[in-house]
Scaffold this active site. Structure first.
Site, PDB file in Angstrom:
ATOM      1  N   TYR A 116      76.194 -20.255  15.378  1.00  0.00           N
ATOM      2  CA  TYR A 116      77.004 -19.764  14.259  1.00  0.00           C
ATOM      3  C   TYR A 116      78.449 -20.246  14.401  1.00  0.00           C
ATOM      4  O   TYR A 116      79.027 -20.849  13.489  1.00  0.00           O
ATOM      5  CB  TYR A 116      76.949 -18.225  14.184  1.00  0.00           C
ATOM      6  CG  TYR A 116      78.021 -17.656  13.299  1.00  0.00           C
ATOM      7  CD1 TYR A 116      78.010 -17.911  11.932  1.00  0.00           C
ATOM      8  CD2 TYR A 116      79.065 -16.889  13.823  1.00  0.00           C
ATOM      9  CE1 TYR A 116      79.024 -17.420  11.110  1.00  0.00           C
ATOM     10  CE2 TYR A 116      80.073 -16.394  13.013  1.00  0.00           C
ATOM     11  CZ  TYR A 116      80.044 -16.665  11.657  1.00  0.00           C
ATOM     12  OH  TYR A 116      81.043 -16.189  10.859  1.00  0.00           O
ATOM     13  N   PHE A 132      88.932 -12.131  12.511  1.00  0.00           N
ATOM     14  CA  PHE A 132      88.464 -11.341  13.651  1.00  0.00           C
ATOM     15  C   PHE A 132      87.411 -10.384  13.065  1.00  0.00           C
ATOM     16  O   PHE A 132      86.552 -10.834  12.341  1.00  0.00           O
ATOM     17  CB  PHE A 132      89.655 -10.754  14.412  1.00  0.00           C
ATOM     18  CG  PHE A 132      90.279 -11.830  15.297  1.00  0.00           C
ATOM     19  CD1 PHE A 132      90.888 -12.945  14.727  1.00  0.00           C
ATOM     20  CD2 PHE A 132      90.161 -11.784  16.672  1.00  0.00           C
ATOM     21  CE1 PHE A 132      91.390 -13.990  15.522  1.00  0.00           C
ATOM     22  CE2 PHE A 132      90.661 -12.815  17.482  1.00  0.00           C
ATOM     23  CZ  PHE A 132      91.272 -13.914  16.898  1.00  0.00           C
ATOM     24  N   LYS A 187      80.853 -23.194  12.092  1.00  0.00           N
ATOM     25  CA  LYS A 187      82.175 -22.971  11.498  1.00  0.00           C
ATOM     26  C   LYS A 187      83.200 -23.963  12.058  1.00  0.00           C
ATOM     27  O   LYS A 187      84.059 -24.456  11.327  1.00  0.00           O
ATOM     28  CB  LYS A 187      82.620 -21.529  11.751  1.00  0.00           C
ATOM     29  CG  LYS A 187      81.761 -20.495  11.037  1.00  0.00           C
ATOM     30  CD  LYS A 187      82.036 -20.482   9.544  1.00  0.00           C
ATOM     31  CE  LYS A 187      81.263 -19.426   8.806  1.00  0.00           C
ATOM     32  NZ  LYS A 187      81.607 -19.346   7.385  1.00  0.00           N
ATOM     33  N   ASN A 196      72.334 -24.707   6.221  1.00  0.00           N
ATOM     34  CA  ASN A 196      73.062 -23.980   5.171  1.00  0.00           C
ATOM     35  C   ASN A 196      74.579 -24.088   5.356  1.00  0.00           C
ATOM     36  O   ASN A 196      75.303 -24.484   4.438  1.00  0.00           O
ATOM     37  CB  ASN A 196      72.644 -22.508   5.169  1.00  0.00           C
ATOM     38  CG  ASN A 196      73.334 -21.717   4.067  1.00  0.00           C
ATOM     39  OD1 ASN A 196      73.040 -21.901   2.885  1.00  0.00           O
ATOM     40  ND2 ASN A 196      74.276 -20.864   4.431  1.00  0.00           N
ATOM     41  N   ARG A 250      75.323  -6.615  25.089  1.00  0.00           N
ATOM     42  CA  ARG A 250      74.680  -7.538  24.155  1.00  0.00           C
ATOM     43  C   ARG A 250      75.102  -8.950  24.569  1.00  0.00           C
ATOM     44  O   ARG A 250      76.267  -9.192  24.837  1.00  0.00           O
ATOM     45  CB  ARG A 250      75.169  -7.227  22.731  1.00  0.00           C
ATOM     46  CG  ARG A 250      74.493  -7.999  21.643  1.00  0.00           C
ATOM     47  CD  ARG A 250      74.914  -7.501  20.267  1.00  0.00           C
ATOM     48  NE  ARG A 250      76.315  -7.781  19.977  1.00  0.00           N
ATOM     49  CZ  ARG A 250      76.911  -7.501  18.808  1.00  0.00           C
ATOM     50  NH1 ARG A 250      76.232  -6.888  17.850  1.00  0.00           N
ATOM     51  NH2 ARG A 250      78.175  -7.783  18.623  1.00  0.00           N
ATOM     52  N   LEU A 288      72.666 -15.077  -4.098  1.00  0.00           N
ATOM     53  CA  LEU A 288      72.222 -13.686  -3.946  1.00  0.00           C
ATOM     54  C   LEU A 288      71.193 -13.506  -2.831  1.00  0.00           C
ATOM     55  O   LEU A 288      70.436 -12.543  -2.840  1.00  0.00           O
ATOM     56  CB  LEU A 288      71.685 -13.131  -5.287  1.00  0.00           C
ATOM     57  CG  LEU A 288      72.730 -13.071  -6.418  1.00  0.00           C
ATOM     58  CD1 LEU A 288      72.093 -12.513  -7.708  1.00  0.00           C
ATOM     59  CD2 LEU A 288      73.927 -12.189  -6.031  1.00  0.00           C
TER      60      LEU A 288
HETATM   61  N1  UDP Z   1      78.530  -2.850  19.121  1.00  0.00           N
HETATM   62  C1  UDP Z   1      77.905  -1.796  19.760  1.00  0.00           C
HETATM   63  N2  UDP Z   1      76.780  -1.268  19.184  1.00  0.00           N
HETATM   64  C2  UDP Z   1      76.265  -1.707  18.010  1.00  0.00           C
HETATM   65  C3  UDP Z   1      76.924  -2.788  17.353  1.00  0.00           C
HETATM   66  C4  UDP Z   1      78.054  -3.326  17.936  1.00  0.00           C
HETATM   67  O1  UDP Z   1      78.324  -1.368  20.822  1.00  0.00           O
HETATM   68  O2  UDP Z   1      75.233  -1.204  17.551  1.00  0.00           O
HETATM   69  C5  UDP Z   1      79.732  -3.438  19.711  1.00  0.00           C
HETATM   70  C6  UDP Z   1      79.600  -4.925  20.015  1.00  0.00           C
HETATM   71  O3  UDP Z   1      79.100  -5.106  21.313  1.00  0.00           O
HETATM   72  C7  UDP Z   1      81.045  -5.406  19.868  1.00  0.00           C
HETATM   73  C8  UDP Z   1      81.645  -4.466  18.828  1.00  0.00           C
HETATM   74  O4  UDP Z   1      80.776  -3.343  18.773  1.00  0.00           O
HETATM   75  O5  UDP Z   1      81.743  -5.240  21.081  1.00  0.00           O
HETATM   76  C9  UDP Z   1      81.729  -5.076  17.456  1.00  0.00           C
HETATM   77  O6  UDP Z   1      80.467  -5.635  17.135  1.00  0.00           O
HETATM   78  P1  UDP Z   1      80.100  -6.115  15.682  1.00  0.00           P
HETATM   79  O7  UDP Z   1      78.658  -6.527  15.711  1.00  0.00           O
HETATM   80  O8  UDP Z   1      80.518  -5.104  14.690  1.00  0.00           O
HETATM   81  O9  UDP Z   1      81.040  -7.392  15.453  1.00  0.00           O
HETATM   82  P2  UDP Z   1      81.220  -8.720  16.334  1.00  0.00           P
HETATM   83  O10 UDP Z   1      82.326  -8.402  17.307  1.00  0.00           O
HETATM   84  O11 UDP Z   1      79.938  -9.048  16.978  1.00  0.00           O
HETATM   85  O12 UDP Z   1      81.656  -9.725  15.315  1.00  0.00           O
END
Ligand code: UDP
Length: 322
Positions: free
Chosen positions: A140, A168, A144, A91, A279, A32
């Site tokens: 991360y 995905f 995996k 973990n 990002r 949890l």
């Molecule tokens: N994304 C975005 N703004 C946000 C969060 C995510 O533009 O506040 C974009 C991110 O750059 C990616 C897509 O949305 O291209 C999916 O991101 P998420 O974090 O949901 O999943 P990830 O692909 O990282 O597993």
């Protein structure tokens, strides 16, 4: 009986619900730390257990007649894994070794595992099939991948039967609105967009608008959480005659802007959008070649439209219980 390790989390709790709906009895073990007790269906057994605490794991196997394990328990924030890799290796990797020890001690040799498309790293081509090189670009993803490799060795040496499911982008919520996605902090696109539409957040920041994609924003493959749940159950049933690695995606790519448009359509409201910098570590395009999972598991994702996926998430956001 199936042990769902991490069954109080997002994908785990939806899988528990799916298993129960298909007449399968299961017990959830969870510490949890990220999951929610309220997310666990009352018909499932529940034990507090931690991957770091071998005795707590052993106790689960001593209490219930476990035949197979579905293992979701992991830390999953990419950014945090870069800042604090020891938390992730300890973990996700060492913890899974503890779980495997407890399984083997109790002669349980079947495991279905949450892996990720993050094990592929920067894609060399799309759609990504299971043969694609695996060069994860963050701790991360590396945790995996390490576990996938451990499974291969354990299969040879100890007869472990495993299926690692490379998700995905898990998305959406239970169609009946009873459970859904709830992370703290929330970092995933769809809940953030919906919360911005609800006014719970000032806006949605679009991370990067200059990618080499039709609208300049990142493309991802959003797969409904109930379709993931379906694949886990089918994978458990397949373990007698198959071990290996399978992609779980729809095979369809959707851009960040398309998700925002879908959310506006579903909610009938506009979303305040702020264009922001890229990002770090986000590839332009990720989507799955899902032929192998369809063929091996006889799996067929029910949700093929992102609008339908977003609709389920919208229902949850308007009635969340946790
Ligand atoms: N994304 C975005 N703004 C946000 C969060 C995510 O533009 O506040 C974009 C991110 O750059 C990616 C897509 O949305 O291209 C999916 O991101 P998420 O974090 O949901 O999943 P990830 O692909 O990282 O597993």
């Amino acid at each position: 009986m199936i042990l769902v390790m991490g069954g109080a989390g997002y994908i785990g709790s939806h899988t528990v619900k799916y298993l129960l709906a298909h007449g399968q009895s299961c017990v959830v073990a969870d510490n949890l730390s990220c999951g929610h007790r309220e997310a666990v269906d009352e018909r499932a057994g529940f034990m507090l257990a931690d991957l770091a605490d071998k005795d707590s794991l052993r106790k689960v196997f001593e209490t219930y007649p476990i035949e197979a394990v579905i293992h979701f328990a992991a830390f999953t924030y990419v950014g945090e894994s870069v800042r604090d890799p020891k938390k992730y290796y300890r973990n996700n990797v060492a913890g899974t070794l503890n779980l495997l020890d407890a399984m083997l001690e109790h002669d349980v040799k079947k495991i279905v595992f949450s892996s990720t498309c993050a094990t592929y790293g920067e894609p060399l081509y799309t759609p990504i099939d299971e043969q694609h090189a695996q060069n994860p670009i963050n701790p991360y993803g590396r945790t995996k991948l390490m576990i996938e490799q451990i499974f291969r060795d354990y299969a040879k040496a100890y007869g472990l039967k495993y299926i690692a499911l490379r998700y995905f982008n898990a998305a959406g919520c239970s169609a009946d609105g009873s459970i859904g996605e709830s992370h703290d902090p929330e970092t995933h696109l769809i809940p953030l967009v919906l919360q911005a539409i609800q006014g719970k957040r000032p806006d949605i920041k679009v991370f990067g608008t200059d990618y080499d994609t039709p609208d300049g924003t990142c493309i991802r493959d959003y797969i409904h959480v109930e379709d993931l749940a379906q694949a886990h159950w089918q994978a458990v049933q397949k373990l007698d005659d198959y071990s290996g690695y399978l992609n779980l995606g729809t095979g369809v790519g959707t851009s960040v802007m398309e998700i925002i448009k879908a959310a506006e359509k579903v909610s009938g409201k506009t979303c305040s959008v702020t264009l922001a910098a890229r990002r770090e570590g986000d590839p332009a395009k990720l989507f799955a070649d899902n032929k192998k999972a369809k063929q091996v598991l006889n799996w067929n994702p029910v949700y093929t439209s992102v609008e339908d996926i977003v609709k389920t998430a919208w229902t949850w956001e308007n009635n969340r219980r946790f």
